[in-house]
Design an enzyme around this catalytic site. Structure first.
Site, PDB file in Angstrom:
ATOM      1  N   GLY A  11     -41.286 -33.857  -1.340  1.00  9.76           N
ATOM      2  CA  GLY A  11     -41.010 -33.347  -2.449  1.00  9.76           C
ATOM      3  C   GLY A  11     -40.316 -31.898  -2.410  1.00  9.76           C
ATOM      4  N   ALA A  12     -39.440 -31.653  -1.134  1.00  9.87           N
ATOM      5  CA  ALA A  12     -39.003 -30.366  -0.800  1.00  9.87           C
ATOM      6  C   ALA A  12     -37.912 -29.949  -1.731  1.00  9.87           C
ATOM      7  CB  ALA A  12     -38.611 -30.400   0.537  1.00  9.87           C
ATOM      8  N   ALA A  86     -44.659 -34.491  -3.455  1.00 10.32           N
ATOM      9  CA  ALA A  86     -43.752 -35.413  -4.203  1.00 10.32           C
ATOM     10  C   ALA A  86     -44.504 -36.209  -5.284  1.00 10.32           C
ATOM     11  CB  ALA A  86     -42.936 -36.123  -3.155  1.00 10.32           C
ATOM     12  N   LYS A 162     -51.231 -38.759 -12.810  1.00  9.44           N
ATOM     13  CA  LYS A 162     -51.964 -37.535 -11.900  1.00  9.44           C
ATOM     14  C   LYS A 162     -53.322 -38.020 -11.674  1.00  9.44           C
ATOM     15  CE  LYS A 162     -49.822 -35.029 -10.154  1.00  9.44           C
ATOM     16  NZ  LYS A 162     -48.769 -35.024  -9.123  1.00  9.44           N
TER      17      LYS A 162
END
Length: 350
Positions: A11-12, A86, A162
């Site tokens: 998730g950069a 991510a 989540k």
């Protein structure tokens, strides 16, 4: 912290991930960034240029998709730590919950399983306060001991994803027993943006400053600076006591959208006439949420003021977050530096 170790970052290209890569490189680590396809490297390098970080030969890329099993063994080879940021975050509600739940859950499990197979001792996973405090409690006090009930009426699909992804991760680690997990649960993440990807929280500040939100729903929530979120991840990455723990990332007391507008009005007087001037009562929010998905979060919170504890992160990991006002101001300043202008064009005093 030990230096020259390789940290894998997923998730950069996102808000937290881009700051994580910059921070790791500043501190002397090597960063290996996973991308879904060749070509996304430019996004990461662009964010580092904006952060004025020169990676030299300490930045690597690996092609690995959270939705597929290929590439993860190679990505984990020689890695000492994993920061798993991510997760799908749509700017508009999905047609079905599974569009978010399945990739969030399966992606987390894929990363943790690959880390375990490679002998990585610990994964630090970014979850969310959405997995903690979106089921009403009589006292409105929330800590890491709390979990959002995924069957809560009106719970948005993102929040459910989540909860289920984090629960699946904990169940996997408990079942295997030979890899450690630490989880960070941030509240609303604000602060300076390094990349160009849309961010819901930063977009909220921009919408306020440009007059697109003349009124706001009554809604109180926690705020945390992206730089402090990254700091907490790195502390959890190496601290012995972080293993098997979750940590809420929140700066302090909950703030309302209207309170956020007051901070912006105080620090950016040229935008005063554009900022929200009224607050919708909760009854109107509930009614509007029936046809406006963007208001469902506010309707779920029911106008309550959550008391969110950051004591665990402070006492166990020595974490010290910035003040909420500093974070909101930094968010706005970043948008102006990136070209946001007010309709009258006068931002000299900003």
């Amino acid at each position: 912290m030990a230096r020259h170790e390789t940290v894998l970052v997923t998730g950069a290209t996102g808000l937290v991930g881009s700051h994580s890569v910059a921070r790791l490189l500043r501190e002397g680590y090597r960063a290996r960034v996973t991308v879904r396809r060749a070509g996304q490297e430019a996004e990461v390098r662009g964010a580092l240029r904006y952060a004025e970080v020169e990676p030299a030969d300490r930045l690597e890329f690996a092609v690995a998709d959270l939705g597929a099993g290929t590439g993860w063994a190679e990505a984990m080879d020689g890695v000492s730590h994993v920061l798993h940021h991510a997760s799908p975050f749509p700017l508009t509600p999905p047609e079905t919950e599974d569009e978010l739940v399945l990739p969030a859950r399966d992606g987390a499990l894929r990363v943790i399983a690959a880390a375990r197979e490679a002998g990585v001792p610990r994964v630090v996973m970014t979850s969310s306060y959405a997995a903690v405090g979106y089921t009403v409690k009589p006292d409105n006090n929330y800590s890491e001991a709390d979990w959002t009930d995924p069957d809560t009426e009106g719970l948005p699909a993102y929040h459910k994803s989540k909860v289920l992804a984090e629960r699946a991760a904990w169940e996997y680690v408990r079942a295997q027993g030979d890899i450690e997990l630490a989880v960070i649960n941030p509240t609303g993440i604000f602060g300076p943006q390094l990349g160009d990807r849309p961010s819901g929280s930063i977009g909220l500040v921009e919408n306020m400053l440009t007059g697109r939100m003349p009124v706001v729903p009554v809604m109180y929530f926690g705020v945390v600076d992206v730089r402090d979120v990254v700091d907490l991840h790195l502390r959890a990455m190496v601290h012995p006591k972080a293993a098997g723990e979750r940590f809420i990332a929140v700066s302090g007391s909950s703030i309302s959208l209207f309170g956020m507008a007051r901070i912006l009005r105080e620090h950016f007087p040229a935008a005063a006439g554009l900022l929200p001037s009224a607050e919708l009562p909760i009854e109107q929010v509930r009614e509007a949420a029936k046809t406006e998905p963007a208001l469902r979060d506010a309707a779920t919170l029911q106008g309550r003021i959550p008391v969110i504890s950051n004591e665990k992160a402070r006492s166990v990991l020595g974490w010290r977050p910035r003040d909420v006002s500093e974070t909101i101001v930094a968010t706005a300043e970043c948008r102006f530096r990136r070209g946001l202008t007010l309709p009258e064009g006068d931002i000299a005093q900003l």
